[in-house]
Design an enzyme around this catalytic site. Structure first.
Site, short mmCIF file in Angstrom:
data_model
loop_
_atom_site.label_atom_id
_atom_site.label_comp_id
_atom_site.label_asym_id
_atom_site.label_seq_id
_atom_site.Cartn_x
_atom_site.Cartn_y
_atom_site.Cartn_z
N ASN A 16 -12.12 -44.50 -63.24
CA ASN A 16 -12.88 -43.39 -63.83
C ASN A 16 -12.51 -43.36 -65.30
OD1 ASN A 16 -13.95 -40.98 -64.67
ND2 ASN A 16 -13.06 -39.75 -63.03
N ARG A 80 -16.82 -44.76 -61.59
CA ARG A 80 -17.55 -43.50 -61.68
C ARG A 80 -18.41 -43.54 -62.94
NH1 ARG A 80 -15.73 -37.81 -63.93
NH2 ARG A 80 -17.44 -36.54 -63.12
N HIS A 169 -21.19 -33.86 -60.69
CA HIS A 169 -20.17 -33.67 -59.65
C HIS A 169 -20.74 -33.95 -58.27
CE1 HIS A 169 -18.02 -30.45 -62.35
NE2 HIS A 169 -17.50 -31.65 -62.55
N LEU A 198 -14.73 -26.06 -58.76
CA LEU A 198 -14.15 -25.36 -59.91
C LEU A 198 -12.95 -26.14 -60.44
CD1 LEU A 198 -14.20 -21.76 -58.33
CD2 LEU A 198 -16.04 -22.91 -59.59
N GLY A 199 -13.21 -27.05 -61.35
CA GLY A 199 -12.13 -27.79 -62.00
C GLY A 199 -12.16 -27.43 -63.46
N GLY A 201 -14.34 -28.98 -65.49
CA GLY A 201 -15.78 -28.77 -65.37
C GLY A 201 -16.02 -27.99 -64.10
N ARG A 230 -16.30 -25.39 -71.71
CA ARG A 230 -17.75 -25.32 -71.92
C ARG A 230 -18.28 -23.94 -71.56
NH1 ARG A 230 -18.80 -30.13 -68.01
NH2 ARG A 230 -17.28 -31.53 -68.90
N PHE A 272 -5.77 -22.31 -65.68
CA PHE A 272 -5.80 -20.98 -65.07
C PHE A 272 -4.40 -20.42 -64.81
CE2 PHE A 272 -9.98 -19.21 -64.02
CZ PHE A 272 -10.74 -20.13 -64.72
N GLY A 319 -9.51 -28.33 -58.92
CA GLY A 319 -8.24 -27.75 -59.36
C GLY A 319 -8.13 -26.24 -59.23
N VAL A 320 -9.12 -25.52 -59.74
CA VAL A 320 -9.08 -24.06 -59.66
C VAL A 320 -9.46 -23.61 -58.24
CG1 VAL A 320 -10.02 -21.91 -60.61
CG2 VAL A 320 -9.68 -23.90 -62.11
N GLY A 321 -10.52 -24.18 -57.71
CA GLY A 321 -11.00 -23.76 -56.39
C GLY A 321 -9.99 -23.98 -55.28
N GLU A 322 -9.21 -25.06 -55.40
CA GLU A 322 -8.24 -25.37 -54.34
C GLU A 322 -6.95 -24.59 -54.47
OE1 GLU A 322 -7.67 -29.68 -54.22
OE2 GLU A 322 -9.83 -29.94 -54.49
N GLU A 373 -12.80 -37.45 -54.94
CA GLU A 373 -13.89 -38.27 -55.48
C GLU A 373 -13.55 -39.76 -55.43
OE1 GLU A 373 -13.79 -35.26 -58.66
OE2 GLU A 373 -15.88 -35.81 -59.01
P1 ADP Z 1 -11.02 -32.07 -63.82
O1 ADP Z 1 -11.00 -33.14 -62.76
O2 ADP Z 1 -12.34 -31.44 -64.04
O3 ADP Z 1 -10.28 -32.39 -65.08
P2 ADP Z 1 -9.39 -30.55 -61.94
O4 ADP Z 1 -10.29 -30.42 -60.77
O5 ADP Z 1 -8.20 -31.42 -61.82
O6 ADP Z 1 -10.21 -30.85 -63.25
O7 ADP Z 1 -8.91 -29.08 -62.32
C1 ADP Z 1 -8.05 -28.87 -63.41
C2 ADP Z 1 -7.82 -27.38 -63.57
O8 ADP Z 1 -7.36 -26.83 -62.33
C3 ADP Z 1 -6.74 -27.02 -64.57
O9 ADP Z 1 -7.27 -26.93 -65.87
C4 ADP Z 1 -6.26 -25.67 -64.09
O10 ADP Z 1 -7.03 -24.64 -64.70
C5 ADP Z 1 -6.60 -25.66 -62.61
N1 ADP Z 1 -5.41 -25.67 -61.77
C6 ADP Z 1 -4.68 -26.72 -61.37
N2 ADP Z 1 -3.66 -26.33 -60.60
C7 ADP Z 1 -3.74 -24.98 -60.51
C8 ADP Z 1 -2.98 -23.96 -59.86
N3 ADP Z 1 -1.90 -24.25 -59.11
N4 ADP Z 1 -3.38 -22.68 -60.00
C9 ADP Z 1 -4.48 -22.38 -60.72
N5 ADP Z 1 -5.22 -23.29 -61.36
C10 ADP Z 1 -4.87 -24.57 -61.25
#
Ligand code: ADP
Length: 385
Positions: A16, A80, A169, A198-199, A201, A230, A272, A319-322, A373
């Protein structure tokens, strides 16, 4: 010792390639096992001058873990690619024709397609005997209903320039919605689903009976939800206004909306965890950033509940969603009238597996589904070759 690699032993290298970083993974598509994964950052620096150096550094990291490319049983390299335009809507073997066509699509994704092509170029050079496969972020959404994909602008301009909603996505939305169906033991095409990716992006999708019917990103990955840096949806009039009144040019506005907006633009940080810390210390800007983010998310959930009419599942991923229980709680708070009820204890569980977080009697099931992914790209690549 001689090792022969059966189908189960097959591995895929997933690449990627972004403008300043290159993520890689060595994946066994059958078992889902990751033999290694990593990221080479700061491409363009002294240590990593270009994508060639980045991929070589990735290979060095692999070798450092005892993983040598010639004995790994690699059967394909999966790449990707963000924007497939209208041309590409399934995983495609990479040849010079594909490269030329992806190049033509670069104006649609100037931040994403050119670095992906650099990654493809060096990977083909360093691994010339393997098939290379492009997996497109837009592919899952290629068949959006016209009503959802069409911008209400001059038709000729739109057609001439390919201006329509493509969605992004897609690999994640597809993977997560399939995982959700498998988790629930229900046929994929029997479910109406909302996926919230929710990452950094961020995007939402509505999937009716297995078919994507709407998604929040559009011509570019800028539309829709508030993201790390963004803006997501803005009044297009803002752009003209800033040109005329503030004398900003296209590049300046692009940079502002892509890199200096969103949660970081409002609240000073796009992570976050740090945003929550700022809020706790009384930072009003951080609080506003969070409130705007949640408000937009709730609006899209509401919109997609209406688009779908009946919704079986809402899934949070990335990242945020999980990881962020507060975001999940606040995004869906007070929606019991719409059939959504989160269980606070389940939502707060630190589990990393796919899990249900809705109350047992919630008509809509709410899940947390870790996205993957790289695995999806590996599987798509191996399926093609
Ligand atoms: P991408 O692949 O779009 O770069 P990710 O899906 O890895 O992003 O998400 C990254 C974001 O996830 C980080 O900027 C952060 O805001 C959030 N994140 C990661 N771990 C945590 C956590 N433990 N608690 C809250 N937010 C988190």
């Amino acid at each position: 010792m001689t090792r022969t690699h059966g189908a189960d032993d097959a591995t895929v290298l997933v690449v990627n390639s972004g403008s300043s970083s290159l993520k890689y993974a060595v994946v066994k598509p059958d078992s889902g096992e990751f033999l290694a994964d990593g990221i080479i950052e700061q491409i363009g620096s002294e240590q990593v001058p270009d994508h060639d150096a980045a991929l070589r550094a990735a290979f060095d990291e692999l070798a450092g873990q005892g993983l040598h490319l010639d004995t790994l049983g690699l059967v394909a390299v999966g790449h990707r690619v963000v924007h497939g335009g209208k041309t590409f809507y399934r995983p495609t073997l990479i040849d010079s024709e594909l490269i030329a066509k992806v190049e033509e699509l670069s104006p649609l994704a100037p931040l994403h397609n050119p670095p992906a092509l650099l990654g493809i170029e060096v990977a083909r050079k360093l691994l010339p005997d393997l098939p290379h496969v492009a997996v497109f972020d837009t592919a899952f959404f290629h068949n959006l209903p016209e009503a959802a994909a069409t911008y209400a602008i001059d038709r000729e301009v739109a057609e001439r320039w390919g201006v329509r909603r493509y969605g992004f996505h897609g690999t994640s939305h597809q993977y997560v919605s399939e995982q959700a169906a498998a988790f629930l033991g229900r046929p994929y095409d029997s479910l109406n689903q909302i996926v919230l990716h929710l990452g950094n992006g961020a995007s939402a999708s509505a999937i009716a009976g297995g078919r994507p019917v709407d998604t929040s990103m559009g011509l570019t990955p800028m539309e829709g939800l508030v993201m790390g840096t963004r803006s997501g949806d803005v009044d297009p009039g803002i752009i003209m206004y800033l040109c005329r009144a503030a004398g900003m040019d296209v590049q300046g506005i692009d940079t502002m909306l892509n890199r200096e907006s969103g949660v970081r633009g409002l609240g000073g940080d796009n992570d976050f965890r740090k945003l929550h810390a700022r809020i706790e210390s009384g930072d009003e800007n951080a609080q506003l950033a969070y409130d705007v983010y949640i408000h937009r998310l709730r609006k899209y959930v509401g919109a997609y509940l209406a688009v779908l009419g009946r919704t079986d599942v809402v899934s949070f991923t990335a990242g945020v969603g999980e990881n962020d229980a507060a975001v999940r709680r606040d995004a869906l708070a007070g929606l019991s009238g719409l059939g959504i009820e989160i269980d606070d204890a389940l939502n707060a569980s630190p589990s990393r597996d796919t899990r249900r977080i809705s109350a047992p009697d919630s008509p809509v099931t709410v899940l947390v589904v870790p996205t993957n992914e790289e695995l999806a790209i590996a599987r798509a690549s191996v399926a093609l070759v």
